[in-house]
Design a protein around this motif. Structure first.
Motif, PDB file in Angstrom:
ATOM      1  N   LEU A  88       0.828  -1.203   0.000  1.00  0.00           N
ATOM      2  CA  LEU A  88       0.000   0.000   0.000  1.00  0.00           C
ATOM      3  C   LEU A  88       0.861   1.250   0.000  1.00  0.00           C
ATOM      4  CD1 LEU A  88      -2.712   1.438   0.209  1.00  0.00           C
ATOM      5  CD2 LEU A  88      -2.613   1.122   2.689  1.00  0.00           C
ATOM      6  N   VAL A  89       1.939   1.243   0.780  1.00  0.00           N
ATOM      7  CA  VAL A  89       2.829   2.407   0.812  1.00  0.00           C
ATOM      8  C   VAL A  89       3.441   2.648  -0.564  1.00  0.00           C
ATOM      9  CG1 VAL A  89       4.990   3.288   1.772  1.00  0.00           C
ATOM     10  CG2 VAL A  89       3.301   2.220   3.265  1.00  0.00           C
ATOM     11  N   LEU A  90       3.819   1.575  -1.251  1.00  0.00           N
ATOM     12  CA  LEU A  90       4.426   1.720  -2.579  1.00  0.00           C
ATOM     13  C   LEU A  90       3.443   2.305  -3.586  1.00  0.00           C
ATOM     14  CD1 LEU A  90       6.484  -1.584  -2.802  1.00  0.00           C
ATOM     15  CD2 LEU A  90       7.382   0.723  -2.603  1.00  0.00           C
ATOM     16  N   VAL A  91       2.223   1.793  -3.603  1.00  0.00           N
ATOM     17  CA  VAL A  91       1.276   2.277  -4.614  1.00  0.00           C
ATOM     18  C   VAL A  91       0.756   3.666  -4.257  1.00  0.00           C
ATOM     19  CG1 VAL A  91       0.598  -0.056  -5.245  1.00  0.00           C
ATOM     20  CG2 VAL A  91      -0.706   1.152  -3.498  1.00  0.00           C
ATOM     21  N   GLN A  92       0.794   4.065  -2.982  1.00  0.00           N
ATOM     22  CA  GLN A  92       0.366   5.415  -2.636  1.00  0.00           C
ATOM     23  C   GLN A  92       1.305   6.469  -3.171  1.00  0.00           C
ATOM     24  OE1 GLN A  92      -0.225   5.230   1.660  1.00  0.00           O
ATOM     25  NE2 GLN A  92      -2.427   5.525   1.379  1.00  0.00           N
ATOM     26  N   SER A  93       2.535   6.073  -3.514  1.00  0.00           N
ATOM     27  CA  SER A  93       3.468   7.036  -4.093  1.00  0.00           C
ATOM     28  C   SER A  93       3.026   7.506  -5.469  1.00  0.00           C
ATOM     29  CB  SER A  93       4.869   6.421  -4.182  1.00  0.00           C
ATOM     30  OG  SER A  93       4.872   5.292  -5.056  1.00  0.00           O
ATOM     31  N   THR A  94       2.117   6.766  -6.120  1.00  0.00           N
ATOM     32  CA  THR A  94       1.638   7.176  -7.445  1.00  0.00           C
ATOM     33  C   THR A  94       0.609   8.304  -7.371  1.00  0.00           C
ATOM     34  OG1 THR A  94      -0.127   5.507  -7.398  1.00  0.00           O
ATOM     35  CG2 THR A  94       1.995   4.837  -8.304  1.00  0.00           C
ATOM     36  N   VAL A  95       0.097   8.591  -6.173  1.00  0.00           N
ATOM     37  CA  VAL A  95      -0.952   9.614  -6.046  1.00  0.00           C
ATOM     38  C   VAL A  95      -0.444  10.988  -6.464  1.00  0.00           C
ATOM     39  CG1 VAL A  95      -2.421  10.809  -4.363  1.00  0.00           C
ATOM     40  CG2 VAL A  95      -2.193   8.328  -4.273  1.00  0.00           C
ATOM     41  N   SER A  96       0.833  11.261  -6.238  1.00  0.00           N
ATOM     42  CA  SER A  96       1.391  12.584  -6.545  1.00  0.00           C
ATOM     43  C   SER A  96       1.884  12.713  -7.977  1.00  0.00           C
ATOM     44  CB  SER A  96       2.545  12.882  -5.580  1.00  0.00           C
ATOM     45  OG  SER A  96       3.567  11.892  -5.697  1.00  0.00           O
ATOM     46  N   GLN A  97       1.667  11.709  -8.828  1.00  0.00           N
ATOM     47  CA  GLN A  97       2.124  11.787 -10.209  1.00  0.00           C
ATOM     48  C   GLN A  97       1.244  12.725 -11.025  1.00  0.00           C
ATOM     49  OE1 GLN A  97       2.273   7.861 -11.888  1.00  0.00           O
ATOM     50  NE2 GLN A  97       4.076   7.243 -10.722  1.00  0.00           N
ATOM     51  N   PRO A  98       1.760  13.234 -12.157  1.00  0.00           N
ATOM     52  CA  PRO A  98       0.909  14.037 -13.055  1.00  0.00           C
ATOM     53  C   PRO A  98      -0.185  13.193 -13.689  1.00  0.00           C
ATOM     54  CG  PRO A  98       3.072  13.630 -14.034  1.00  0.00           C
ATOM     55  CD  PRO A  98       3.145  13.159 -12.613  1.00  0.00           C
ATOM     56  N   GLN A  99      -1.016  13.828 -14.527  1.00  0.00           N
ATOM     57  CA  GLN A  99      -2.159  13.112 -15.094  1.00  0.00           C
ATOM     58  C   GLN A  99      -1.718  11.884 -15.873  1.00  0.00           C
ATOM     59  OE1 GLN A  99      -4.597  15.439 -17.727  1.00  0.00           O
ATOM     60  NE2 GLN A  99      -6.046  13.778 -18.127  1.00  0.00           N
ATOM     61  N   PHE A 100      -0.716  12.021 -16.727  1.00  0.00           N
ATOM     62  CA  PHE A 100      -0.167  10.887 -17.468  1.00  0.00           C
ATOM     63  C   PHE A 100       1.318  10.784 -17.154  1.00  0.00           C
ATOM     64  CE2 PHE A 100      -3.753  12.359 -20.067  1.00  0.00           C
ATOM     65  CZ  PHE A 100      -4.483  11.189 -20.159  1.00  0.00           C
ATOM     66  N   ALA A 101       1.767   9.611 -16.816  1.00  0.00           N
ATOM     67  CA  ALA A 101       3.169   9.416 -16.459  1.00  0.00           C
ATOM     68  C   ALA A 101       3.509   7.946 -16.595  1.00  0.00           C
ATOM     69  CB  ALA A 101       3.448   9.899 -15.029  1.00  0.00           C
ATOM     70  N   VAL A 102       4.807   7.666 -16.557  1.00  0.00           N
ATOM     71  CA  VAL A 102       5.263   6.281 -16.581  1.00  0.00           C
ATOM     72  C   VAL A 102       5.329   5.775 -15.152  1.00  0.00           C
ATOM     73  CG1 VAL A 102       6.558   6.540 -18.710  1.00  0.00           C
ATOM     74  CG2 VAL A 102       7.677   7.026 -16.525  1.00  0.00           C
ATOM     75  N   GLY A 103       5.173   4.475 -14.991  1.00  0.00           N
ATOM     76  CA  GLY A 103       5.205   3.886 -13.671  1.00  0.00           C
ATOM     77  C   GLY A 103       6.613   3.532 -13.238  1.00  0.00           C
ATOM     78  N   MET A 104       6.698   2.856 -12.064  1.00  0.00           N
ATOM     79  CA  MET A 104       8.005   2.495 -11.520  1.00  0.00           C
ATOM     80  C   MET A 104       8.714   1.487 -12.411  1.00  0.00           C
ATOM     81  SD  MET A 104       7.317   2.276  -7.412  1.00  0.00           S
ATOM     82  CE  MET A 104       5.864   1.222  -7.576  1.00  0.00           C
TER      83      MET A 104
ATOM     84  N   ARG B 200       1.878   8.610 -22.189  1.00  0.00           N
ATOM     85  CA  ARG B 200       0.841   9.603 -22.462  1.00  0.00           C
ATOM     86  C   ARG B 200      -0.552   8.994 -22.423  1.00  0.00           C
ATOM     87  NH1 ARG B 200       1.921  14.164 -21.195  1.00  0.00           N
ATOM     88  NH2 ARG B 200       0.152  14.870 -22.478  1.00  0.00           N
ATOM     89  N   ARG B 201      -0.669   7.702 -22.065  1.00  0.00           N
ATOM     90  CA  ARG B 201      -1.973   7.061 -22.039  1.00  0.00           C
ATOM     91  C   ARG B 201      -2.321   6.445 -20.686  1.00  0.00           C
ATOM     92  NH1 ARG B 201      -2.122   2.730 -24.460  1.00  0.00           N
ATOM     93  NH2 ARG B 201       0.041   2.403 -25.013  1.00  0.00           N
ATOM     94  N   GLU B 202      -1.356   6.330 -19.788  1.00  0.00           N
ATOM     95  CA  GLU B 202      -1.580   5.630 -18.533  1.00  0.00           C
ATOM     96  C   GLU B 202      -1.546   6.619 -17.375  1.00  0.00           C
ATOM     97  OE1 GLU B 202       1.469   2.728 -18.482  1.00  0.00           O
ATOM     98  OE2 GLU B 202       0.468   1.401 -19.927  1.00  0.00           O
ATOM     99  N   THR B 203      -2.583   6.568 -16.545  1.00  0.00           N
ATOM    100  CA  THR B 203      -2.709   7.487 -15.425  1.00  0.00           C
ATOM    101  C   THR B 203      -2.083   6.884 -14.173  1.00  0.00           C
ATOM    102  OG1 THR B 203      -4.855   6.589 -14.751  1.00  0.00           O
ATOM    103  CG2 THR B 203      -4.860   8.346 -16.401  1.00  0.00           C
ATOM    104  N   TRP B 204      -2.077   7.683 -13.116  1.00  0.00           N
ATOM    105  CA  TRP B 204      -1.544   7.213 -11.828  1.00  0.00           C
ATOM    106  C   TRP B 204      -2.331   6.011 -11.305  1.00  0.00           C
ATOM    107  CZ3 TRP B 204      -4.586   6.870  -7.537  1.00  0.00           C
ATOM    108  CH2 TRP B 204      -5.844   7.490  -7.604  1.00  0.00           C
ATOM    109  N   LEU B 205      -3.654   5.992 -11.548  1.00  0.00           N
ATOM    110  CA  LEU B 205      -4.471   4.896 -11.053  1.00  0.00           C
ATOM    111  C   LEU B 205      -4.124   3.590 -11.761  1.00  0.00           C
ATOM    112  CD1 LEU B 205      -6.713   4.021  -9.163  1.00  0.00           C
ATOM    113  CD2 LEU B 205      -8.383   4.685 -10.908  1.00  0.00           C
TER     114      LEU B 205
ATOM    115  N   ALA C 176     -10.520   7.802 -21.143  1.00  0.00           N
ATOM    116  CA  ALA C 176     -10.219   9.229 -21.267  1.00  0.00           C
ATOM    117  C   ALA C 176      -9.178   9.703 -20.271  1.00  0.00           C
ATOM    118  CB  ALA C 176     -11.503  10.044 -21.096  1.00  0.00           C
ATOM    119  N   GLY C 177      -8.698   8.839 -19.393  1.00  0.00           N
ATOM    120  CA  GLY C 177      -7.704   9.246 -18.407  1.00  0.00           C
ATOM    121  C   GLY C 177      -8.236  10.236 -17.394  1.00  0.00           C
ATOM    122  N   LEU C 178      -9.518  10.098 -17.017  1.00  0.00           N
ATOM    123  CA  LEU C 178     -10.130  11.049 -16.082  1.00  0.00           C
ATOM    124  C   LEU C 178      -9.573  10.913 -14.677  1.00  0.00           C
ATOM    125  CD1 LEU C 178     -13.850  10.800 -17.266  1.00  0.00           C
ATOM    126  CD2 LEU C 178     -12.166  12.570 -17.807  1.00  0.00           C
ATOM    127  N   ALA C 179      -9.005   9.752 -14.328  1.00  0.00           N
ATOM    128  CA  ALA C 179      -8.438   9.596 -12.989  1.00  0.00           C
ATOM    129  C   ALA C 179      -7.304  10.574 -12.741  1.00  0.00           C
ATOM    130  CB  ALA C 179      -7.951   8.162 -12.788  1.00  0.00           C
TER     131      ALA C 179
END
Length: 430
Positions: free
Chosen positions: A233-249, A301-306, A326-329
Motif C-alpha cells: 500500500l505504501v508503494l502504490v500510494q506514491s503514485t498519487v502525486s504523479q501528473p495526469q499521465f506518467a510512466v510507472g516504476m 501519455r496514455r496511462e494514469t496514476w491509477l 479518457a484518463g479522467l483519474a
C-alpha cells in the motif's frame, strides 16, 4: 417469484444464461490467477517489499514465540524431574535434556551472529541434534516399568522448532514437526503397557510437541502477509502525486536501462571504440533502443496514476479491473486520488474470499449548465464488486467514498455497486 419479463422465456434459455454467467465468473477467476502468476515487481522496490522482518517487528515476534516455547519446555522439564524416580534408567533422558539445551542456546546465538538468518547447514545440524535428543529420550523412557513415564525432552524439541519459525521457511518447520509427532506416536503405540490409560500422558506430550510449531508458523505467516500488504500500500500510494499521465516504476527502471545503453553506445562512438558508419549489430542495437524509447514515451501519455497503482500492486493487480479510456483519474485532486485508492484497497481487504474483485469505470464527462457550473467537470465513477457483500464493508470505506463525491449504492446478487458523482475543477480554467 418469476417476474413478468421472464414468463415467456423457455426453461432451457434460463439454464443457458445461468451457465454462461457461471462460465464468465470462472473465466474472471482464471484471469486473476494468471495476472497474479505473471506479476513482476520493479527491481528497485523488491528490496523494500522484502525488507528485513527484524525492522518491521519480526524480531519482537521471534522473541515472543521463543519465550512461549521456553515456558512449554520448562513445564516438560518440571515433569521430567517429577518422574525421575519412575524412569527405568533416567541417564539417557538427562543426556537428552542436556543436549537439547545446548543445541537451543548454540542455535539462537549463531542465528544472532548471522544477522537473524539460519543457513541450511545450521538448520540441518539443529535437526540432527534434535533427532539424537528424541532417540535418547525414547530409550530412557522405555523398558521395564517405563510405561508410567512419557518422553519429555523429545516433546520439548517442538520448543526448539518454534524458536526457528521466524528464520526458516514455514514448510521446513511444519515438516519437521510432523515427523517429530509421527516418531513419538509410533513410540507410544508400540510400547507395551499393562494399563492402557498410561497412553494419555504420551498423547499430551505429542500435542505439546506439534502444536506450538504449527501455531507459530501460522502466526508468522499472518504477520508477514500483513506487513507485505502494508508495504504494498505504501508503494502504490506514491503514485498519487504523479501528473495526469506518467510512466510507472517499472517503466522508469526500463527507461533508466535504455538510457544507460544509449549512453554506452554514444560514448563508444565518441571515444572511437566504435567506428562510423555503424555495423549491422550496432545499428540493430541503436534501432531497438530508439523503438523502446518511443514506445515508453507513447505509453506514458496514455496511462494514469491509477493504472500504475493497480498494475504495480501485487495485491490490487489480480483483483481490480480498470476502465478509464479518457484518463479522467488523472484529473482528480490529491485528496480524491488518495480516497479512491483507499476505497479500492479497503473493499478488497475487507473480505477473505479469494474470488473478491472490483471493477472500476470512469466517465464519460457529463454536460454542465450555468456560468459557475462551467468551471467544473462532472463525470461518474462506477464501482462494482464481486464477492464483497455490503455488510462486510468497513465504515472507513464509506467515508473515503464521500471524499471522492456524493454516491448512490445498491446491492445485487450479494455484491455491491456504487456510483459516485465526481466533480473536479475544469483544467481549461487553470
Amino acid at each position: 417469484m418469476i417476474g413478468p419479463d421472464l414468463v415467456d422465456v423457455p426453461l432451457g434459455d434460463l439454464r443457458a444464461a445461468g451457465a454462461s454467467r457461471k462460465d464468465l465468473r470462472l473465466k474472471e477467476v482464471q484471469e486473476r490467477q494468471d495476472r497474479r502468476r505473471t506479476f513482476r515487481r520493479p527491481e528497485r522496490t523488491v528490496k523494500t517489499t522484502r525488507a528485513n522482518q527484524s525492522g518491521l517487528g519480526g524480531r519482537h515476534l521471534g522473541i515472543g514465540l521463543s519465550f512461549s516455547g521456553g515456558f512449554i519446555a520448562l513445564f516438560l522439564f518440571w515433569r521430567f524431574m517429577i518422574q525421575w524416580f519412575d524412569y527405568p534408567n533416567p541417564l539417557p533422558s538427562l543426556a537428552a535434556w542436556t543436549l537439547l539445551m545446548a543445541t537451543t542456546a548454540l542455535a539462537l546465538v549463531t542465528v544472532q551472529q548471522l544477522s537473524a538468518r539460519m543457513p541450511d547447514w545450521l538448520f540441518a545440524a539443529a535437526l540432527a541434534s534434535g533427532s539424537v535428543v528424541v532417540v535418547l529420550d525414547l530409550a530412557g523412557s522405555r523398558g521395564p516399568g517405563g510405561s508410567e513415564v512419557y518422553p519429555t525432552a523429545a516433546a520439548a524439541v517442538g520448543s526448539l522448532l518454534i524458536a526457528l519459525v521466524t528464520v526458516r521457511r514455514g514448510r521446513d518447520v511444519v515438516t519437521s514437526a510432523v515427523v517429530l509427532a509421527g516418531v513419538l506416536f509410533v513410540g507410544a503405540v508400540t510400547e507395551s503397557r499393562p494399563d492402557p490409560f498410561t497412553l494419555a500422558p504420551e498423547l499430551l506430550a505429542i500435542v505439546l510437541a506439534i502444536m506450538p510449531p504449527l501455531l507459530g508458523v501460522a502466526i508468522v505467516r499472518s504477520f508477514r502477509r500483513m506487513a507485505q500488504r502494508e508495504l504494498d500500500l505504501v508503494l502504490v500510494q506514491s503514485t498519487v502525486s504523479q501528473p495526469q499521465f506518467a510512466v510507472g516504476m517499472l517503466a522508469s527502471e526500463e527507461l533508466a536501462r535504455i538510457d544507460l545503453d544509449a549512453e554506452t553506445l554514444l560514448d563508444d562512438v565518441a571515444q572511437g571504440r566504435t567506428t562510423l558508419p555503424l555495423g549491422a549489430d550496432k545499428s540493430t542495437t541503436a534501432s531497438t533502443l530508439a523503438t523502446q524509447l518511443r514506445l515508453h514515451l507513447i505509453q506514458g501519455r496514455r496511462e494514469t496514476w491509477l493504472h500504475h497503482a493497480i498494475t504495480e500492486s501485487e495485491f490490487l493487480g489480480p483483483s481490480v479491473n480498470l476502465h478509464d479510456p479518457a484518463g479522467l483519474a488523472g484529473l482528480l485532486d490529491p485528496a480524491q486520488r488518495d480516497a479512491l485508492l483507499r476505497t479500492i484497497w479497503l473493499l478488497i481487504s475487507d473480505t477473505t474470499r479469494a474470488e473478491a474483485a472490483v471493477s472500476l469505470s470512469l466517465g464519460p464527462i457529463r454536460p454542465t449548465h450555468g456560468v459557475r457550473a462551467r468551471q467544473k467537470l462532472r463525470f461518474p465513477i462506477e464501482l462494482t464488486t464481486t464477492g464483497v457483500p455490503r455488510r462486510r464493508v468497513d465504515p472507513e470505506t464509506w467515508q473515503a467514498i464521500r471524499v471522492v463525491g456524493p454516491h448512490i449504492d445498491s446491492t445485487r446478487d450479494g455484491s455491491l455497486r456504487v456510483e459516485i458523482e465526481c466533480s473536479i475543477d475544469n483544467p481549461a480554467d487553470a
